[in-house]
Scaffold this motif. Sequence first.
Motif, PDB file in Angstrom:
ATOM      1  N   GLY A  47     -94.273  55.448  14.458  1.00  0.00           N
ATOM      2  CA  GLY A  47     -93.183  56.410  14.583  1.00  0.00           C
ATOM      3  C   GLY A  47     -93.577  57.815  14.197  1.00  0.00           C
ATOM      4  N   VAL A  48     -94.880  58.068  14.115  1.00  0.00           N
ATOM      5  CA  VAL A  48     -95.367  59.397  13.755  1.00  0.00           C
ATOM      6  C   VAL A  48     -95.477  60.283  14.989  1.00  0.00           C
ATOM      7  CG1 VAL A  48     -97.392  60.646  12.862  1.00  0.00           C
ATOM      8  CG2 VAL A  48     -96.588  58.583  11.705  1.00  0.00           C
ATOM      9  N   VAL A  49     -95.804  59.642  16.104  1.00  0.00           N
ATOM     10  CA  VAL A  49     -96.033  60.358  17.351  1.00  0.00           C
ATOM     11  C   VAL A  49     -95.101  59.834  18.436  1.00  0.00           C
ATOM     12  CG1 VAL A  49     -97.675  60.211  19.273  1.00  0.00           C
ATOM     13  CG2 VAL A  49     -98.379  61.268  17.125  1.00  0.00           C
ATOM     14  N   VAL A  50     -94.663  60.732  19.303  1.00  0.00           N
ATOM     15  CA  VAL A  50     -93.843  60.346  20.453  1.00  0.00           C
ATOM     16  C   VAL A  50     -94.653  60.542  21.728  1.00  0.00           C
ATOM     17  CG1 VAL A  50     -91.750  60.802  21.761  1.00  0.00           C
ATOM     18  CG2 VAL A  50     -91.733  60.998  19.265  1.00  0.00           C
ATOM     19  N   ARG A  51     -94.663  59.512  22.550  1.00  0.00           N
ATOM     20  CA  ARG A  51     -95.421  59.530  23.797  1.00  0.00           C
ATOM     21  C   ARG A  51     -94.454  59.703  24.958  1.00  0.00           C
ATOM     22  NH1 ARG A  51     -97.055  55.328  27.353  1.00  0.00           N
ATOM     23  NH2 ARG A  51     -99.089  55.633  28.310  1.00  0.00           N
ATOM     24  N   THR A  52     -94.666  60.737  25.751  1.00  0.00           N
ATOM     25  CA  THR A  52     -93.784  61.003  26.880  1.00  0.00           C
ATOM     26  C   THR A  52     -94.567  60.969  28.178  1.00  0.00           C
ATOM     27  OG1 THR A  52     -92.545  62.495  25.433  1.00  0.00           O
ATOM     28  CG2 THR A  52     -92.052  62.571  27.782  1.00  0.00           C
ATOM     29  N   VAL A  53     -94.123  60.089  29.080  1.00  0.00           N
ATOM     30  CA  VAL A  53     -94.805  59.937  30.364  1.00  0.00           C
ATOM     31  C   VAL A  53     -94.002  60.617  31.463  1.00  0.00           C
ATOM     32  CG1 VAL A  53     -95.743  58.314  32.027  1.00  0.00           C
ATOM     33  CG2 VAL A  53     -95.672  57.696  29.598  1.00  0.00           C
ATOM     34  N   TYR A  54     -94.632  61.523  32.179  1.00  0.00           N
ATOM     35  CA  TYR A  54     -93.994  62.140  33.338  1.00  0.00           C
ATOM     36  C   TYR A  54     -94.493  61.435  34.581  1.00  0.00           C
ATOM     37  CZ  TYR A  54     -92.801  65.679  29.922  1.00  0.00           C
ATOM     38  OH  TYR A  54     -92.317  66.310  28.823  1.00  0.00           O
ATOM     39  N   PRO A  55     -93.585  60.778  35.305  1.00  0.00           N
ATOM     40  CA  PRO A  55     -93.989  59.925  36.437  1.00  0.00           C
ATOM     41  C   PRO A  55     -94.397  60.733  37.652  1.00  0.00           C
ATOM     42  CG  PRO A  55     -91.597  59.962  36.242  1.00  0.00           C
ATOM     43  CD  PRO A  55     -92.125  60.866  35.172  1.00  0.00           C
ATOM     44  N   THR A  56     -95.408  61.572  37.467  1.00  0.00           N
ATOM     45  CA  THR A  56     -95.943  62.364  38.565  1.00  0.00           C
ATOM     46  C   THR A  56     -97.241  61.736  39.046  1.00  0.00           C
ATOM     47  OG1 THR A  56     -97.166  63.735  36.986  1.00  0.00           O
ATOM     48  CG2 THR A  56     -94.980  64.476  37.596  1.00  0.00           C
ATOM     49  N   ILE A  57     -97.777  62.274  40.130  1.00  0.00           N
ATOM     50  CA  ILE A  57     -99.090  61.833  40.588  1.00  0.00           C
ATOM     51  C   ILE A  57     -99.991  63.052  40.721  1.00  0.00           C
ATOM     52  CG2 ILE A  57    -100.409  60.743  42.430  1.00  0.00           C
ATOM     53  CD1 ILE A  57     -97.941  59.060  43.050  1.00  0.00           C
ATOM     54  N   PRO A  58    -101.055  63.087  39.906  1.00  0.00           N
ATOM     55  CA  PRO A  58    -101.488  62.074  38.928  1.00  0.00           C
ATOM     56  C   PRO A  58    -100.585  62.081  37.707  1.00  0.00           C
ATOM     57  CG  PRO A  58    -102.927  63.969  38.798  1.00  0.00           C
ATOM     58  CD  PRO A  58    -101.962  64.243  39.929  1.00  0.00           C
ATOM     59  N   SER A 118     -93.085  63.260  15.965  1.00  0.00           N
ATOM     60  CA  SER A 118     -91.694  62.949  15.662  1.00  0.00           C
ATOM     61  C   SER A 118     -91.302  63.741  14.422  1.00  0.00           C
ATOM     62  CB  SER A 118     -91.567  61.463  15.360  1.00  0.00           C
ATOM     63  OG  SER A 118     -92.264  61.164  14.174  1.00  0.00           O
ATOM     64  N   GLU A 119     -90.064  63.577  13.993  1.00  0.00           N
ATOM     65  CA  GLU A 119     -89.637  64.241  12.763  1.00  0.00           C
ATOM     66  C   GLU A 119     -90.464  63.714  11.589  1.00  0.00           C
ATOM     67  OE1 GLU A 119     -85.354  64.915  10.670  1.00  0.00           O
ATOM     68  OE2 GLU A 119     -85.340  64.696  12.864  1.00  0.00           O
ATOM     69  N   LEU A 120     -90.691  62.404  11.606  1.00  0.00           N
ATOM     70  CA  LEU A 120     -91.542  61.786  10.585  1.00  0.00           C
ATOM     71  C   LEU A 120     -92.939  62.405  10.592  1.00  0.00           C
ATOM     72  CD1 LEU A 120     -92.000  59.488   8.493  1.00  0.00           C
ATOM     73  CD2 LEU A 120     -92.636  58.011  10.423  1.00  0.00           C
ATOM     74  N   GLY A 121     -93.482  62.579  11.783  1.00  0.00           N
ATOM     75  CA  GLY A 121     -94.808  63.182  11.911  1.00  0.00           C
ATOM     76  C   GLY A 121     -94.843  64.607  11.374  1.00  0.00           C
ATOM     77  N   GLN A 122     -93.781  65.356  11.655  1.00  0.00           N
ATOM     78  CA  GLN A 122     -93.715  66.739  11.178  1.00  0.00           C
ATOM     79  C   GLN A 122     -93.688  66.803   9.656  1.00  0.00           C
ATOM     80  OE1 GLN A 122     -91.836  69.572  13.429  1.00  0.00           O
ATOM     81  NE2 GLN A 122     -91.467  68.276  15.213  1.00  0.00           N
ATOM     82  N   SER A 123     -93.150  65.742   9.042  1.00  0.00           N
ATOM     83  CA  SER A 123     -93.035  65.744   7.585  1.00  0.00           C
ATOM     84  C   SER A 123     -94.377  65.579   6.891  1.00  0.00           C
ATOM     85  CB  SER A 123     -92.070  64.645   7.126  1.00  0.00           C
ATOM     86  OG  SER A 123     -92.666  63.372   7.240  1.00  0.00           O
ATOM     87  N   VAL A 124     -95.408  65.261   7.655  1.00  0.00           N
ATOM     88  CA  VAL A 124     -96.729  65.081   7.042  1.00  0.00           C
ATOM     89  C   VAL A 124     -97.727  66.146   7.500  1.00  0.00           C
ATOM     90  CG1 VAL A 124     -97.819  63.507   8.692  1.00  0.00           C
ATOM     91  CG2 VAL A 124     -98.285  63.242   6.256  1.00  0.00           C
ATOM     92  N   VAL A 125     -97.240  67.068   8.319  1.00  0.00           N
ATOM     93  CA  VAL A 125     -98.110  68.127   8.846  1.00  0.00           C
ATOM     94  C   VAL A 125     -98.751  68.952   7.729  1.00  0.00           C
ATOM     95  CG1 VAL A 125     -98.070  70.393   9.975  1.00  0.00           C
ATOM     96  CG2 VAL A 125     -97.124  68.420  11.147  1.00  0.00           C
TER      97      VAL A 125
END
Lengths: 138, 138
Positions: free
Chosen positions: A74-85, A93-100
Motif C-alpha cells: 500500500g505504499v505505491v499505487v499502480r495505474t494502467v492506462y489501456p493504450t497501445i502500447p 499513496s498517502e502511506l507512501g508520502q508519509s515515509v518520503v
Amino acid sequence: MDTMSHLREFGAVDAYLKECASRTVLAAIANKWTCLLVDALQDGPVRFGELRRRLDGITQKSLTQTLRTMERDGVVVRTVYPTIPPRVEYSLSELGQSVVALMAGIRRWSEDHVPEIMAARDRYDLRAAEDPRPVPVD
Amino acid sequence: MDTMSHLREFGAVDAYLKECASRTVLAAIANKWTCLLVDALQDGPVRFGELRRRLDGITQKSLTQTLRTMERDGVVVRTVYPTIPPRVEYSLSELGQSVVALMAGIRRWSEDHVPEIMAARDRYDLRAAEDPRPVPVD
DNA sequence: CTGTATCCTAAGCGATACTG
DNA sequence: CAGTATCGCTTAGGATACAG
C-alpha cells in the motif's frame, strides 16, 4: 505466555521481536531500492521506463519485484492506462508520502557522508592489513 | 566523458548512479540489522551479548558481520577491555549519532503503520486470488 | 512499453563446531 | 564472553529470451 503470536492483540508492536509484523515492514522498507523508489516518486507519478532509467543499475526484474512489493504494502499505487502500447504509472499513496522525508533523509545522508566513510574504510583496511582481521567487502 | 569513475573529483555524488560511492553507503545502512543496531546503540555502549539478546532472531554471525561493517564505515566504535573473560562494547561514533534520528524514525514508522500495511497486504492477496498476478511473499 | 519466464550465479543467513 | 570457521541451504538478483 505466548509472545510469538497475536502481537497486535497484546499491543506488543516491537521491531526488535523476530515474529512481530513490524519486523517484516522494517525489512521491506529498509533496503536501497525501496529507498530510491520512494525518493524518485516523491514529486508525482513516474512511468516504469523512466524509473528504470533513473535507478541506474537496477534490472527490470528487480524493479518490477520491488514495485510489486511496495504496491502490495500500500505504499505505491499502480495505474494502467489501456493504450497501445501500454502505459503504466507509479505514484506514492498517502502511506507512501508519509515515509518520503525519512527515505529522502537517508539518501541525502548517504551522499553527504561519502568522503568521511570512504576515509574510514581506507583507514580500517590499512589497519587490517597489519593486524589481520576479516575485512568486509564493500 | 567517463561518468563511471572519479565521481568525487567531478563532484557527482548521486545515489541514483550505480558506480557512485554513495550507492554503496546507501546499501550499507539501508537494511534492517543496521537500522536496529544504530537504534539499539543510541543511548550508549552496549555489549555484544546484550545486542544479541536485544535483536531477537539475529545470529551471532550476522551480528558480528553487521557490526564489523559498521565499524569499518566509522559508524560504530568497538572497544575491547582486556579482561578475562573478554568484554567488548560497541558504541556509536559521532558519525553514527548523526544517523540515529533517521534510523529511529524508520523503526518507529514500521511499528506505527503495521495495521495499515497488514490490511493492504490482505487486500492485495485477496484481489490476487481472483485476478491471478504474482504475489510477493512477505 | 511493460512486463513474464527461465536459467544461473553470488550473496545472505542459519546451524554447528571450535578457540583465546 | 566474544568471537572464527565451515557447510549447506535459501534467496536475491543479473542475463537473456519472449509476450501482450
